[in-house]
Design a protein around this motif. Structure first.
Motif, PDB file in Angstrom:
ATOM      1  N   PRO A   3      11.158   9.058   8.025  1.00 17.41           N
ATOM      2  CA  PRO A   3      11.631   8.974   8.513  1.00 17.41           C
ATOM      3  C   PRO A   3      12.233  10.594   8.405  1.00 17.41           C
ATOM      4  CG  PRO A   3      12.342   7.795   6.983  1.00 17.41           C
ATOM      5  CD  PRO A   3      11.244   7.934   6.450  1.00 17.41           C
ATOM      6  N   LYS A   4      12.654  10.390  10.407  1.00 16.24           N
ATOM      7  CA  LYS A   4      13.924  12.137  10.615  1.00 16.24           C
ATOM      8  C   LYS A   4      14.999  11.660  10.009  1.00 16.24           C
ATOM      9  CE  LYS A   4      10.815  13.472  13.210  1.00 16.24           C
ATOM     10  NZ  LYS A   4       9.460  12.986  14.755  1.00 16.24           N
ATOM     11  N   LYS A   5      15.457  12.710   9.349  1.00 14.90           N
ATOM     12  CA  LYS A   5      17.141  12.478   8.932  1.00 14.90           C
ATOM     13  C   LYS A   5      17.937  13.059  10.491  1.00 14.90           C
ATOM     14  CE  LYS A   5      17.210  14.848   4.688  1.00 14.90           C
ATOM     15  NZ  LYS A   5      17.877  16.082   3.906  1.00 14.90           N
ATOM     16  N   LEU A   6      18.369  11.529  10.146  1.00 15.58           N
ATOM     17  CA  LEU A   6      19.179  11.563  11.553  1.00 15.58           C
ATOM     18  C   LEU A   6      20.827  11.039  11.319  1.00 15.58           C
ATOM     19  CD1 LEU A   6      17.210   9.792  13.730  1.00 15.58           C
ATOM     20  CD2 LEU A   6      18.030  11.759  13.660  1.00 15.58           C
ATOM     21  N   ASN A   7      21.283  10.696  11.533  1.00 17.12           N
ATOM     22  CA  ASN A   7      22.994  10.036  11.051  1.00 17.12           C
ATOM     23  C   ASN A   7      23.306   8.844  11.469  1.00 17.12           C
ATOM     24  OD1 ASN A   7      23.571  12.506  10.312  1.00 17.12           O
ATOM     25  ND2 ASN A   7      24.990  14.026  12.150  1.00 17.12           N
ATOM     26  N   VAL A   8      22.175   8.250  10.732  1.00 19.21           N
ATOM     27  CA  VAL A   8      22.056   6.278  10.639  1.00 19.21           C
ATOM     28  C   VAL A   8      21.367   5.778   9.332  1.00 19.21           C
ATOM     29  CG1 VAL A   8      21.523   6.355  13.176  1.00 19.21           C
ATOM     30  CG2 VAL A   8      20.084   6.585  11.418  1.00 19.21           C
ATOM     31  N   GLU A   9      21.032   4.897   9.929  1.00 17.57           N
ATOM     32  CA  GLU A   9      21.044   3.910   8.214  1.00 17.57           C
ATOM     33  C   GLU A   9      19.942   5.264   7.549  1.00 17.57           C
ATOM     34  OE1 GLU A   9      21.163   0.258   8.606  1.00 17.57           O
ATOM     35  OE2 GLU A   9      22.586  -0.289   9.439  1.00 17.57           O
ATOM     36  N   VAL A  10      19.957   5.143   6.262  1.00 19.94           N
ATOM     37  CA  VAL A  10      18.938   5.025   5.570  1.00 19.94           C
ATOM     38  C   VAL A  10      17.827   4.153   5.531  1.00 19.94           C
ATOM     39  CG1 VAL A  10      17.925   5.345   2.834  1.00 19.94           C
ATOM     40  CG2 VAL A  10      20.000   5.614   3.600  1.00 19.94           C
ATOM     41  N   ALA A  11      16.147   5.460   5.560  1.00 18.50           N
ATOM     42  CA  ALA A  11      15.113   3.857   5.862  1.00 18.50           C
ATOM     43  C   ALA A  11      14.716   3.092   5.035  1.00 18.50           C
ATOM     44  CB  ALA A  11      13.775   4.372   6.429  1.00 18.50           C
ATOM     45  N   TYR A  12      14.595   1.760   4.410  1.00 18.15           N
ATOM     46  CA  TYR A  12      14.237   1.585   3.274  1.00 18.15           C
ATOM     47  C   TYR A  12      12.551   1.106   4.010  1.00 18.15           C
ATOM     48  CZ  TYR A  12      18.790   1.313   1.276  1.00 18.15           C
ATOM     49  OH  TYR A  12      19.726   1.539   1.703  1.00 18.15           O
ATOM     50  N   ARG A  33       8.861  -1.631  13.563  1.00 19.26           N
ATOM     51  CA  ARG A  33       9.209  -0.478  13.233  1.00 19.26           C
ATOM     52  C   ARG A  33       9.780   0.019  12.121  1.00 19.26           C
ATOM     53  NH1 ARG A  33       7.694   2.504  17.150  1.00 19.26           N
ATOM     54  NH2 ARG A  33       9.563   4.203  16.891  1.00 19.26           N
ATOM     55  N   LEU A  34       9.474  -1.093  10.865  1.00 17.06           N
ATOM     56  CA  LEU A  34       9.663  -0.690   9.706  1.00 17.06           C
ATOM     57  C   LEU A  34       9.194   0.646   8.957  1.00 17.06           C
ATOM     58  CD1 LEU A  34      10.901  -4.786   8.202  1.00 17.06           C
ATOM     59  CD2 LEU A  34      11.639  -2.498   8.152  1.00 17.06           C
ATOM     60  N   TRP A  35       9.994   1.126   8.260  1.00 14.36           N
ATOM     61  CA  TRP A  35       9.111   1.848   7.044  1.00 14.36           C
ATOM     62  C   TRP A  35       8.298   1.733   6.157  1.00 14.36           C
ATOM     63  CZ3 TRP A  35       7.586   6.924   8.762  1.00 14.36           C
ATOM     64  CH2 TRP A  35       8.291   7.390  10.501  1.00 14.36           C
ATOM     65  N   PHE A  36       7.242   2.028   5.438  1.00 10.76           N
ATOM     66  CA  PHE A  36       6.338   1.874   4.526  1.00 10.76           C
ATOM     67  C   PHE A  36       5.385   3.004   3.569  1.00 10.76           C
ATOM     68  CE2 PHE A  36       6.115  -2.087   7.600  1.00 10.76           C
ATOM     69  CZ  PHE A  36       6.629  -2.976   6.791  1.00 10.76           C
ATOM     70  N   HIS A  37       6.333   2.962   2.791  1.00 12.92           N
ATOM     71  CA  HIS A  37       5.624   3.837   1.940  1.00 12.92           C
ATOM     72  C   HIS A  37       3.860   3.544   1.556  1.00 12.92           C
ATOM     73  CE1 HIS A  37       9.364   3.049  -0.539  1.00 12.92           C
ATOM     74  NE2 HIS A  37       9.535   4.293  -0.937  1.00 12.92           N
ATOM     75  N   HIS A  38       2.966   4.623   1.671  1.00 13.28           N
ATOM     76  CA  HIS A  38       1.989   4.670   1.310  1.00 13.28           C
ATOM     77  C   HIS A  38       1.614   4.206   0.391  1.00 13.28           C
ATOM     78  CE1 HIS A  38      -2.166   7.109   0.150  1.00 13.28           C
ATOM     79  NE2 HIS A  38      -2.604   6.170   1.089  1.00 13.28           N
ATOM     80  N   LYS A  39       1.371   4.033  -0.329  1.00 16.42           N
ATOM     81  CA  LYS A  39       1.389   2.825  -1.494  1.00 16.42           C
ATOM     82  C   LYS A  39       1.462   1.603  -1.473  1.00 16.42           C
ATOM     83  CE  LYS A  39       5.164   3.708  -4.437  1.00 16.42           C
ATOM     84  NZ  LYS A  39       6.203   3.116  -5.309  1.00 16.42           N
ATOM     85  N   CYS A  40       2.327   1.225  -0.516  1.00 11.95           N
ATOM     86  CA  CYS A  40       2.649  -0.433   0.182  1.00 11.95           C
ATOM     87  C   CYS A  40       1.319  -0.570   1.207  1.00 11.95           C
ATOM     88  CB  CYS A  40       4.363   0.263  -0.475  1.00 11.95           C
ATOM     89  SG  CYS A  40       5.252   0.220  -1.556  1.00 11.95           S
ATOM     90  N   THR A  41       1.033   0.235   2.125  1.00  9.48           N
ATOM     91  CA  THR A  41       0.331  -0.002   2.883  1.00  9.48           C
ATOM     92  C   THR A  41      -1.203  -0.684   2.301  1.00  9.48           C
ATOM     93  OG1 THR A  41      -1.106   2.324   3.323  1.00  9.48           O
ATOM     94  CG2 THR A  41       1.420   1.615   4.261  1.00  9.48           C
ATOM     95  N   ASN A  42      -1.671  -0.307   1.285  1.00 15.43           N
ATOM     96  CA  ASN A  42      -3.186  -0.982   0.576  1.00 15.43           C
ATOM     97  C   ASN A  42      -4.057  -0.155   1.751  1.00 15.43           C
ATOM     98  OD1 ASN A  42      -1.661  -2.720  -1.133  1.00 15.43           O
ATOM     99  ND2 ASN A  42      -1.607  -3.744   0.098  1.00 15.43           N
ATOM    100  N   LEU A  43      -3.876   1.146   1.657  1.00 12.13           N
ATOM    101  CA  LEU A  43      -4.614   2.287   2.761  1.00 12.13           C
ATOM    102  C   LEU A  43      -4.904   3.071   1.872  1.00 12.13           C
ATOM    103  CD1 LEU A  43      -3.267   2.371   6.218  1.00 12.13           C
ATOM    104  CD2 LEU A  43      -4.895   0.947   5.368  1.00 12.13           C
ATOM    105  N   SER A  44      -6.261   3.138   1.764  1.00 14.42           N
ATOM    106  CA  SER A  44      -6.656   4.329   0.718  1.00 14.42           C
ATOM    107  C   SER A  44      -6.435   6.350   1.179  1.00 14.42           C
ATOM    108  CB  SER A  44      -8.419   4.360   0.827  1.00 14.42           C
ATOM    109  OG  SER A  44      -8.287   5.538   2.304  1.00 14.42           O
TER     110      SER A  44
END
Length: 134
Positions: A3-12, A33-44
């Motif tokens: 996520p890009k730094k914006l003056n809004v809430e933190v992305a979880y 529009r939710l963010w996901f860590h690479h490891k949480c996507t189950n993609l290689s």
């Protein structure tokens, strides 16, 4: 990415709920529009990088598992309506059946043994009472 730094809430992360920090390998679901860590996507790693490059070029989109599997989003009002239609005792009975069957069977056996013992004792007491009446 990330996520890009914006003056809004933190992305979880939409899966693990841990903060997705800027500069980490992460991806945003096109639908929710939710963010996901690479490891949480189950993609290689290779698939993740390829997908990220295709998304940057506007050639692809990524959908998280709930969005991909067409899981519907329910609102609080939907849940209230469902609760009004449901039999709360029926739900409790199904939970008890599911989780406590082994315990209830064990106690049913103990109860039956206890009931048999009491019945036998009552028969003996009646016999003694009948003998004493004679």
């Amino acid at each position: 990415m990330g996520p890009k730094k914006l003056n809004v809430e933190v992305a979880y992360c939409g899966k693990c709920s841990v903060i997705v920090r800027e500069g980490t390998s992460s991806i945003q679901c096109t639908d929710c529009r939710l963010w996901f860590h690479h490891k949480c996507t189950n993609l290689s790693t290779a698939d993740f990088r390829n997908l990220a490059n295709r998304i940057k070029k506007g050639e692809a989109a990524w959908h998280c598992y709930p969005c991909e599997s067409e899981v519907s989003v329910r609102t609080f009002d939907d849940l209230l309506e469902e609760d009004d239609k449901r039999d709360p005792m029926g739900n409790l009975d199904s939970l008890l059946d599911k989780h406590f069957v082994r315990f209830t069977k064990q106690y049913e056996q103990k109860f039956e043994a206890f009931r048999s013992e009491i019945t036998s004792n009552l028969v003996d007491i009646r016999a003694e009472v009948n003998v004493s009446r004679e």
